[in-house]
Write a protein that holds these residues in place. Structure first.
Motif, PDB file in Angstrom:
ATOM      1  N   ASP A 173     -30.054 -39.221  21.308  1.00  0.00           N
ATOM      2  CA  ASP A 173     -28.894 -38.365  21.024  1.00  0.00           C
ATOM      3  C   ASP A 173     -28.874 -37.923  19.567  1.00  0.00           C
ATOM      4  OD1 ASP A 173     -28.031 -38.535  23.627  1.00  0.00           O
ATOM      5  OD2 ASP A 173     -26.534 -40.093  23.250  1.00  0.00           O
ATOM      6  N   GLN A 174     -29.201 -38.830  18.651  1.00  0.00           N
ATOM      7  CA  GLN A 174     -29.240 -38.470  17.230  1.00  0.00           C
ATOM      8  C   GLN A 174     -30.295 -37.407  16.964  1.00  0.00           C
ATOM      9  OE1 GLN A 174     -29.873 -42.358  15.542  1.00  0.00           O
ATOM     10  NE2 GLN A 174     -27.726 -42.643  15.038  1.00  0.00           N
ATOM     11  N   LEU A 175     -31.456 -37.549  17.593  1.00  0.00           N
ATOM     12  CA  LEU A 175     -32.534 -36.583  17.395  1.00  0.00           C
ATOM     13  C   LEU A 175     -32.181 -35.228  18.002  1.00  0.00           C
ATOM     14  CD1 LEU A 175     -35.552 -38.953  18.092  1.00  0.00           C
ATOM     15  CD2 LEU A 175     -34.893 -37.999  15.875  1.00  0.00           C
ATOM     16  N   ILE A 176     -31.568 -35.249  19.179  1.00  0.00           N
ATOM     17  CA  ILE A 176     -31.134 -33.994  19.812  1.00  0.00           C
ATOM     18  C   ILE A 176     -30.134 -33.273  18.917  1.00  0.00           C
ATOM     19  CG2 ILE A 176     -29.687 -33.059  21.663  1.00  0.00           C
ATOM     20  CD1 ILE A 176     -32.433 -33.488  22.682  1.00  0.00           C
ATOM     21  N   GLU A 177     -29.130 -34.017  18.429  1.00  0.00           N
ATOM     22  CA  GLU A 177     -28.092 -33.409  17.588  1.00  0.00           C
ATOM     23  C   GLU A 177     -28.672 -32.869  16.296  1.00  0.00           C
ATOM     24  OE1 GLU A 177     -24.054 -34.791  15.194  1.00  0.00           O
ATOM     25  OE2 GLU A 177     -24.681 -35.873  16.991  1.00  0.00           O
ATOM     26  N   SER A 178     -29.586 -33.626  15.667  1.00  0.00           N
ATOM     27  CA  SER A 178     -30.150 -33.235  14.380  1.00  0.00           C
ATOM     28  C   SER A 178     -31.076 -32.026  14.492  1.00  0.00           C
ATOM     29  CB  SER A 178     -30.903 -34.417  13.774  1.00  0.00           C
ATOM     30  OG  SER A 178     -31.587 -34.046  12.607  1.00  0.00           O
ATOM     31  N   TRP A 180     -31.954 -30.075  17.696  1.00  0.00           N
ATOM     32  CA  TRP A 180     -31.635 -29.012  18.637  1.00  0.00           C
ATOM     33  C   TRP A 180     -30.182 -28.541  18.524  1.00  0.00           C
ATOM     34  CZ3 TRP A 180     -35.422 -32.533  19.639  1.00  0.00           C
ATOM     35  CH2 TRP A 180     -36.649 -32.035  20.103  1.00  0.00           C
ATOM     36  N   GLY A 181     -29.314 -29.361  17.919  1.00  0.00           N
ATOM     37  CA  GLY A 181     -27.935 -28.957  17.697  1.00  0.00           C
ATOM     38  C   GLY A 181     -26.979 -29.453  18.772  1.00  0.00           C
ATOM     39  N   LEU A 182     -25.692 -29.479  18.429  1.00  0.00           N
ATOM     40  CA  LEU A 182     -24.665 -30.011  19.322  1.00  0.00           C
ATOM     41  C   LEU A 182     -24.503 -29.186  20.596  1.00  0.00           C
ATOM     42  CD1 LEU A 182     -21.912 -30.936  16.702  1.00  0.00           C
ATOM     43  CD2 LEU A 182     -23.217 -32.539  18.123  1.00  0.00           C
ATOM     44  N   ASP A 183     -24.860 -27.890  20.527  1.00  0.00           N
ATOM     45  CA  ASP A 183     -24.667 -27.022  21.687  1.00  0.00           C
ATOM     46  C   ASP A 183     -25.885 -26.986  22.610  1.00  0.00           C
ATOM     47  OD1 ASP A 183     -26.279 -25.749  19.879  1.00  0.00           O
ATOM     48  OD2 ASP A 183     -25.314 -23.789  20.046  1.00  0.00           O
ATOM     49  N   TYR A 184     -26.863 -27.854  22.358  1.00  0.00           N
ATOM     50  CA  TYR A 184     -28.054 -27.894  23.205  1.00  0.00           C
ATOM     51  C   TYR A 184     -27.675 -28.306  24.619  1.00  0.00           C
ATOM     52  CZ  TYR A 184     -32.645 -29.348  24.943  1.00  0.00           C
ATOM     53  OH  TYR A 184     -33.785 -29.494  25.679  1.00  0.00           O
ATOM     54  N   GLU A 185     -28.160 -27.545  25.615  1.00  0.00           N
ATOM     55  CA  GLU A 185     -27.753 -27.775  26.998  1.00  0.00           C
ATOM     56  C   GLU A 185     -28.808 -28.506  27.815  1.00  0.00           C
ATOM     57  OE1 GLU A 185     -26.642 -24.006  28.588  1.00  0.00           O
ATOM     58  OE2 GLU A 185     -24.849 -23.827  27.321  1.00  0.00           O
ATOM     59  N   GLY A 186     -29.955 -28.818  27.220  1.00  0.00           N
ATOM     60  CA  GLY A 186     -30.978 -29.566  27.932  1.00  0.00           C
ATOM     61  C   GLY A 186     -30.661 -31.051  27.949  1.00  0.00           C
ATOM     62  N   ASP A 188     -32.153 -35.309  27.249  1.00  0.00           N
ATOM     63  CA  ASP A 188     -32.887 -36.026  26.213  1.00  0.00           C
ATOM     64  C   ASP A 188     -34.363 -36.222  26.555  1.00  0.00           C
ATOM     65  OD1 ASP A 188     -32.713 -37.979  28.123  1.00  0.00           O
ATOM     66  OD2 ASP A 188     -31.430 -39.318  26.949  1.00  0.00           O
ATOM     67  N   ARG A 189     -34.801 -35.801  27.745  1.00  0.00           N
ATOM     68  CA  ARG A 189     -36.221 -35.847  28.063  1.00  0.00           C
ATOM     69  C   ARG A 189     -37.021 -34.894  27.185  1.00  0.00           C
ATOM     70  NH1 ARG A 189     -37.681 -40.228  30.202  1.00  0.00           N
ATOM     71  NH2 ARG A 189     -39.585 -39.203  30.976  1.00  0.00           N
ATOM     72  N   THR A 190     -36.342 -33.912  26.614  1.00  0.00           N
ATOM     73  CA  THR A 190     -36.998 -33.001  25.674  1.00  0.00           C
ATOM     74  C   THR A 190     -37.590 -33.770  24.507  1.00  0.00           C
ATOM     75  OG1 THR A 190     -35.505 -31.186  26.243  1.00  0.00           O
ATOM     76  CG2 THR A 190     -36.625 -31.039  24.121  1.00  0.00           C
ATOM     77  N   VAL A 191     -36.850 -34.753  23.998  1.00  0.00           N
ATOM     78  CA  VAL A 191     -37.349 -35.580  22.900  1.00  0.00           C
ATOM     79  C   VAL A 191     -38.616 -36.311  23.336  1.00  0.00           C
ATOM     80  CG1 VAL A 191     -36.862 -37.525  21.384  1.00  0.00           C
ATOM     81  CG2 VAL A 191     -35.063 -35.872  21.887  1.00  0.00           C
ATOM     82  N   ASP A 192     -38.588 -36.898  24.529  1.00  0.00           N
ATOM     83  CA  ASP A 192     -39.745 -37.643  25.025  1.00  0.00           C
ATOM     84  C   ASP A 192     -40.976 -36.743  25.123  1.00  0.00           C
ATOM     85  OD1 ASP A 192     -37.972 -39.749  25.295  1.00  0.00           O
ATOM     86  OD2 ASP A 192     -37.649 -39.424  27.420  1.00  0.00           O
ATOM     87  N   THR A 193     -40.768 -35.514  25.578  1.00  0.00           N
ATOM     88  CA  THR A 193     -41.884 -34.571  25.717  1.00  0.00           C
ATOM     89  C   THR A 193     -42.502 -34.243  24.363  1.00  0.00           C
ATOM     90  OG1 THR A 193     -40.891 -33.580  27.688  1.00  0.00           O
ATOM     91  CG2 THR A 193     -42.537 -32.269  26.520  1.00  0.00           C
ATOM     92  N   HIS A 194     -41.661 -34.007  23.367  1.00  0.00           N
ATOM     93  CA  HIS A 194     -42.166 -33.680  22.028  1.00  0.00           C
ATOM     94  C   HIS A 194     -42.844 -34.891  21.385  1.00  0.00           C
ATOM     95  CE1 HIS A 194     -39.872 -30.007  22.488  1.00  0.00           C
ATOM     96  NE2 HIS A 194     -40.343 -29.560  21.351  1.00  0.00           N
ATOM     97  N   ILE A 195     -42.302 -36.066  21.617  1.00  0.00           N
ATOM     98  CA  ILE A 195     -42.934 -37.288  21.097  1.00  0.00           C
ATOM     99  C   ILE A 195     -44.330 -37.431  21.694  1.00  0.00           C
ATOM    100  CG2 ILE A 195     -42.879 -39.807  21.170  1.00  0.00           C
ATOM    101  CD1 ILE A 195     -40.931 -38.771  19.153  1.00  0.00           C
TER     102      ILE A 195
END
Length: 225
Positions: A173-178, A180-186, A188-195
């Protein structure tokens, strides 16, 4: 000017021991008996790091941590009497940088405070440099040994965020907020994919740098050399 550490704990004995050990290391100490007094000190003094207990009257450690992370760019180390995973997850979601479980050895706490301060000094720079690695936020370029990498923007920002504070656990959640931003609609699997993509990119340099999964929490970056 001396580095100033805020100690917020309603146990006078714990405050005195922490103060004694930190002052021996040359730190300037400010003392708060509860969270409300700690907030008053933060408004009046330049604080470089906060060591705060969870269970305090008036304003507890959870609320204090949340307010510090909302209004101040300083590291927070939380003291807790319980080593419960739920407490750890809650603390990291609120933004705490590290935990120490009571009872603890004061020398360990001093080492953790020093480590947090070092991380934050690195985070304030535009370019992060380890012995054979440079991550430059102006050019979006990563250099490892003599090899240069140009990463997609989101991958770079993810790597830069993790590298800005080596060893710190970032929740998804911290990585998404930092990044992709608070309005990101995807999700948290996005983080896993980029990692996964970053790990593949730097597979040949795992002896120098690794992105580690912390089960139930998120990710952290470890510099090995």
């Amino acid at each position: 000017m001396k580095t100033t550490i805020l100690i917020a704990d309603d146990d006078v004995n714990i405050r005195r021991v922490i103060q004694l050990y930190l002052e021996k290391e040359g730190f300037r100490i400010k003392i708060a008996c509860d969270g409300r007094e700690a907030l008053d000190i933060l408004e009046q003094e330049k604080i470089d790091c906060a060591v705060i207990d969870i269970m305090m009257p008036n304003v507890d450690g959870w609320e204090l941590c949340e307010k510090i992370k909302t209004y101040y760019e300083i590291p927070v180390l939380m003291l807790t009497a319980r080593a419960e995973l739920e407490d750890t997850i809650k603390g990291f979601k609120l933004g705490t940088d590290d935990y120490v479980t009571k009872p603890f050895h004061p020398a360990e706490l001093v080492m953790r405070v020093k480590s947090l301060l070092k991380r934050y000094r690195v985070a304030s720079d535009r370019s992060i440099t380890f012995n054979k690695i440079t991550i430059d936020s102006d050019s979006y370029k990563v250099r490892i040994k003599d090899e240069d990498f140009i990463l997609p923007i989101k991958q770079f920002e993810l790597l830069y965020t993790l590298a800005s504070q080596p060893g710190k656990i970032f929740t998804r959640d911290q990585l998404i907020e930092s990044i992709w931003g608070l309005d990101y609609e995807g999700d948290d699997r996005t983080v896993d994919t980029h990692i996964k993509k970053l790990r593949k990119q730097f597979k040949n340099f795992e002896d120098l740098i690794q992105i580690c999964t912390v089960r139930g929490l998120g990710y952290k970056l470890e510099v090995l050399a």
